[in-house]
Design a protein around this motif. Structure first.
Motif, PDB file in Angstrom:
ATOM      1  N   PRO A   8     -15.730 -21.842 -27.442  1.00  0.00           N
ATOM      2  CA  PRO A   8     -15.254 -21.345 -26.135  1.00  0.00           C
ATOM      3  C   PRO A   8     -14.172 -20.283 -26.279  1.00  0.00           C
ATOM      4  O   PRO A   8     -14.142 -19.305 -25.502  1.00  0.00           O
ATOM      5  N   ALA A   9     -13.266 -20.445 -27.252  1.00  0.00           N
ATOM      6  CA  ALA A   9     -12.215 -19.447 -27.431  1.00  0.00           C
ATOM      7  C   ALA A   9     -12.800 -18.117 -27.889  1.00  0.00           C
ATOM      8  O   ALA A   9     -12.394 -17.036 -27.404  1.00  0.00           O
ATOM      9  N   VAL A  10     -13.792 -18.143 -28.818  1.00  0.00           N
ATOM     10  CA  VAL A  10     -14.423 -16.909 -29.292  1.00  0.00           C
ATOM     11  C   VAL A  10     -15.168 -16.214 -28.149  1.00  0.00           C
ATOM     12  O   VAL A  10     -15.075 -14.987 -27.964  1.00  0.00           O
ATOM     13  N   ALA A  11     -15.904 -16.999 -27.358  1.00  0.00           N
ATOM     14  CA  ALA A  11     -16.662 -16.420 -26.248  1.00  0.00           C
ATOM     15  C   ALA A  11     -15.723 -15.809 -25.214  1.00  0.00           C
ATOM     16  O   ALA A  11     -15.957 -14.678 -24.719  1.00  0.00           O
ATOM     17  N   MET A  12     -14.654 -16.512 -24.863  1.00  0.00           N
ATOM     18  CA  MET A  12     -13.706 -15.986 -23.885  1.00  0.00           C
ATOM     19  C   MET A  12     -13.013 -14.733 -24.411  1.00  0.00           C
ATOM     20  O   MET A  12     -12.776 -13.764 -23.651  1.00  0.00           O
ATOM     21  N   THR A  13     -12.728 -14.678 -25.704  1.00  0.00           N
ATOM     22  CA  THR A  13     -12.092 -13.495 -26.298  1.00  0.00           C
ATOM     23  C   THR A  13     -13.029 -12.295 -26.241  1.00  0.00           C
ATOM     24  O   THR A  13     -12.623 -11.169 -25.891  1.00  0.00           O
ATOM     25  N   ALA A  14     -14.307 -12.513 -26.607  1.00  0.00           N
ATOM     26  CA  ALA A  14     -15.271 -11.402 -26.578  1.00  0.00           C
ATOM     27  C   ALA A  14     -15.444 -10.864 -25.166  1.00  0.00           C
ATOM     28  O   ALA A  14     -15.451  -9.633 -24.945  1.00  0.00           O
ATOM     29  N   VAL A  15     -15.567 -11.732 -24.195  1.00  0.00           N
ATOM     30  CA  VAL A  15     -15.747 -11.290 -22.806  1.00  0.00           C
ATOM     31  C   VAL A  15     -14.534 -10.512 -22.332  1.00  0.00           C
ATOM     32  O   VAL A  15     -14.645  -9.457 -21.686  1.00  0.00           O
ATOM     33  N   SER A  16     -13.334 -11.035 -22.622  1.00  0.00           N
ATOM     34  CA  SER A  16     -12.119 -10.355 -22.155  1.00  0.00           C
ATOM     35  C   SER A  16     -11.939  -9.010 -22.843  1.00  0.00           C
ATOM     36  O   SER A  16     -11.486  -8.026 -22.213  1.00  0.00           O
ATOM     37  N   MET A  17     -12.306  -8.900 -24.126  1.00  0.00           N
ATOM     38  CA  MET A  17     -12.186  -7.618 -24.824  1.00  0.00           C
ATOM     39  C   MET A  17     -13.167  -6.585 -24.246  1.00  0.00           C
ATOM     40  O   MET A  17     -12.787  -5.422 -24.021  1.00  0.00           O
ATOM     41  N   VAL A  18     -14.412  -6.992 -24.017  1.00  0.00           N
ATOM     42  CA  VAL A  18     -15.389  -6.074 -23.426  1.00  0.00           C
ATOM     43  C   VAL A  18     -14.950  -5.653 -22.032  1.00  0.00           C
ATOM     44  O   VAL A  18     -15.029  -4.457 -21.649  1.00  0.00           O
ATOM     45  N   LEU A  19     -14.457  -6.622 -21.250  1.00  0.00           N
ATOM     46  CA  LEU A  19     -14.014  -6.309 -19.896  1.00  0.00           C
ATOM     47  C   LEU A  19     -12.815  -5.366 -19.921  1.00  0.00           C
ATOM     48  O   LEU A  19     -12.734  -4.402 -19.124  1.00  0.00           O
ATOM     49  N   THR A  20     -11.881  -5.607 -20.829  1.00  0.00           N
ATOM     50  CA  THR A  20     -10.700  -4.734 -20.921  1.00  0.00           C
ATOM     51  C   THR A  20     -11.102  -3.313 -21.322  1.00  0.00           C
ATOM     52  O   THR A  20     -10.619  -2.312 -20.746  1.00  0.00           O
ATOM     53  N   LEU A  21     -11.984  -3.200 -22.315  1.00  0.00           N
ATOM     54  CA  LEU A  21     -12.436  -1.870 -22.743  1.00  0.00           C
ATOM     55  C   LEU A  21     -13.154  -1.134 -21.622  1.00  0.00           C
ATOM     56  O   LEU A  21     -12.915   0.075 -21.388  1.00  0.00           O
ATOM     57  N   ALA A  22     -14.021  -1.834 -20.890  1.00  0.00           N
ATOM     58  CA  ALA A  22     -14.764  -1.197 -19.797  1.00  0.00           C
ATOM     59  C   ALA A  22     -13.829  -0.750 -18.690  1.00  0.00           C
ATOM     60  O   ALA A  22     -13.970   0.363 -18.132  1.00  0.00           O
ATOM     61  N   VAL A  23     -12.856  -1.600 -18.339  1.00  0.00           N
ATOM     62  CA  VAL A  23     -11.923  -1.243 -17.276  1.00  0.00           C
ATOM     63  C   VAL A  23     -11.074  -0.042 -17.672  1.00  0.00           C
ATOM     64  O   VAL A  23     -10.826   0.876 -16.867  1.00  0.00           O
ATOM     65  N   VAL A  24     -10.608  -0.020 -18.923  1.00  0.00           N
ATOM     66  CA  VAL A  24      -9.779   1.105 -19.372  1.00  0.00           C
ATOM     67  C   VAL A  24     -10.568   2.403 -19.350  1.00  0.00           C
ATOM     68  O   VAL A  24     -10.080   3.463 -18.914  1.00  0.00           O
ATOM     69  N   VAL A  25     -11.834   2.351 -19.821  1.00  0.00           N
ATOM     70  CA  VAL A  25     -12.648   3.564 -19.840  1.00  0.00           C
ATOM     71  C   VAL A  25     -12.944   4.037 -18.422  1.00  0.00           C
ATOM     72  O   VAL A  25     -12.856   5.242 -18.113  1.00  0.00           O
ATOM     73  N   MET A  26     -13.299   3.096 -17.501  1.00  0.00           N
ATOM     74  CA  MET A  26     -13.616   3.496 -16.122  1.00  0.00           C
ATOM     75  C   MET A  26     -12.374   3.958 -15.379  1.00  0.00           C
ATOM     76  O   MET A  26     -12.432   4.910 -14.598  1.00  0.00           O
ATOM     77  N   TRP A  27     -11.256   3.282 -15.615  1.00  0.00           N
ATOM     78  CA  TRP A  27     -10.060   3.595 -14.839  1.00  0.00           C
ATOM     79  C   TRP A  27      -9.380   4.854 -15.341  1.00  0.00           C
ATOM     80  O   TRP A  27      -9.034   5.749 -14.574  1.00  0.00           O
ATOM     81  N   LEU A  28      -9.175   4.943 -16.665  1.00  0.00           N
ATOM     82  CA  LEU A  28      -8.487   6.107 -17.220  1.00  0.00           C
ATOM     83  C   LEU A  28      -9.431   7.284 -17.467  1.00  0.00           C
ATOM     84  O   LEU A  28      -8.964   8.399 -17.732  1.00  0.00           O
ATOM     85  N   GLY A  29     -10.755   7.052 -17.406  1.00  0.00           N
ATOM     86  CA  GLY A  29     -11.704   8.150 -17.638  1.00  0.00           C
ATOM     87  C   GLY A  29     -11.652   9.212 -16.575  1.00  0.00           C
ATOM     88  O   GLY A  29     -12.051  10.366 -16.812  1.00  0.00           O
TER      89      GLY A  29
END
Length: 286
Positions: A8-29
């Motif tokens: 569960p910790a690995v899955a939650m980490t992967a989801v949060s990292m993908v979500l953070t990267l997507a938000v940063v690219v969409m927001w700061l892009g």
């Protein structure tokens, strides 16, 4: 067992990292070239992943660093802050973005739980020993409770029997006292009756003229014990008379009698003297 907390910790980490990267690219892009926004997102996720890997390495060695933990939580809070800022600035679906903004913090919390599980994990042998000790303690407690219940039931039965016996004795005593009271009342009525007094007076006058005794009730109450008769009630012999008797009995046969034979004949003849005085007289005449 380890995978139950690690996955569960690995899955939650992967989801949060993908979500953070997507938000940063969409927001700061929209404000900068997307490669730059991608580098920022990868930097946040990379820092978080690096501190997490180092923290896991220290945990595997049985060590802990507060500085590394603080840096890891800083990256997690930074990712959460980015998600919250994007959700607040979004024109559409702000509530949906805000609902997933807690994922980085949740991932760090799951890794914390996994670390606590690792520090408290036991081997199967130790777990079996603990279960055996707990089962033994439960067995002893059950036996103790059963023993206490049995003793309590026995004591209750004994108290019931004693109480019933005491009640029966009390009833018998009450009945006896009531019977004695009625008998005593009957005797008192008979003594105080006018006809009874005249009858007793007439009978007594015929036997002893001029005497009219009063009929007294029998004694009902404690009595004084009769003193035992003393063996020395008869007048004691003087030392001279005792010496003469002892000497006569001793020389009544030839050869002279022994002390035991003399004492037996002395008692058989009806004489009385203590053993001390009799032996002293024997020594004087012998």
């Amino acid at each position: 067992m380890k995978a139950r907390t690690a996955l569960p910790a690995v899955a939650m980490t992967a989801v949060s990292m993908v979500l953070t990267l997507a938000v940063v690219v969409m927001w700061l892009g929209t404000a900068m070239p997307w490669p730059v926004a991608l580098v920022v997102g990868v930097g946040i996720d990379g820092g978080w992943l690096a501190t997490l890997a180092y923290e896991r390495r220290l945990a595997a060695q049985g060590d802990h660093s507060r500085a590394v933990t603080a840096v890891g939580w800083s990256f997690g809070l930074l990712a959460t802050g980015v998600l919250v800022a994007h959700a607040l600035s979004a024109e559409h679906s702000a509530g949906a973005w805000l609902a997933v903004a807690w994922l980085p913090v949740a991932a760090k919390a799951l890794w914390l739980v996994h670390g606590l599980w690792e520090r408290t994990a036991l081997t199967p042998i130790a777990l079996d020993s603990i279960r055996g000790i707990q089962q033994e303690a439960r067995d002893e407690a059950a036996v103790a409770r059963a023993r206490l219940r049995a003793e309590a039931a026995t004591e209750a039965t004994r108290l019931t029997a004693v109480t019933e016996a005491g009640a029966r004795v009390a009833r018998v005593q009450a009945t006896t006292a009531d019977t004695l009271a009625r008998a005593w009342s009957t005797l008192e009525s008979a003594r105080e009756g006018e006809d009874t007094g005249r009858a007793l007076t007439s009978v007594t006058r015929c036997v002893t003229p001029g005497v009219t005794p009063r009929w007294e009730l029998p004694v009902w109450g404690p009595t004084e014990p009769v003193t035992a008769l003393s063996l020395e009630a008869a007048p004691a012999l003087s030392d001279g008379a005792l010496d003469v008797l002892v000497d006569d009995i001793r020389h009544s046969e030839a050869p002279a009698l022994s002390y035991r034979e003399m004492a037996a004949r002395f008692r058989a003849a009806g004489h009385s003297a203590s053993e001390v005085r009799l032996r002293a007289a024997w020594k004087r005449v012998a």
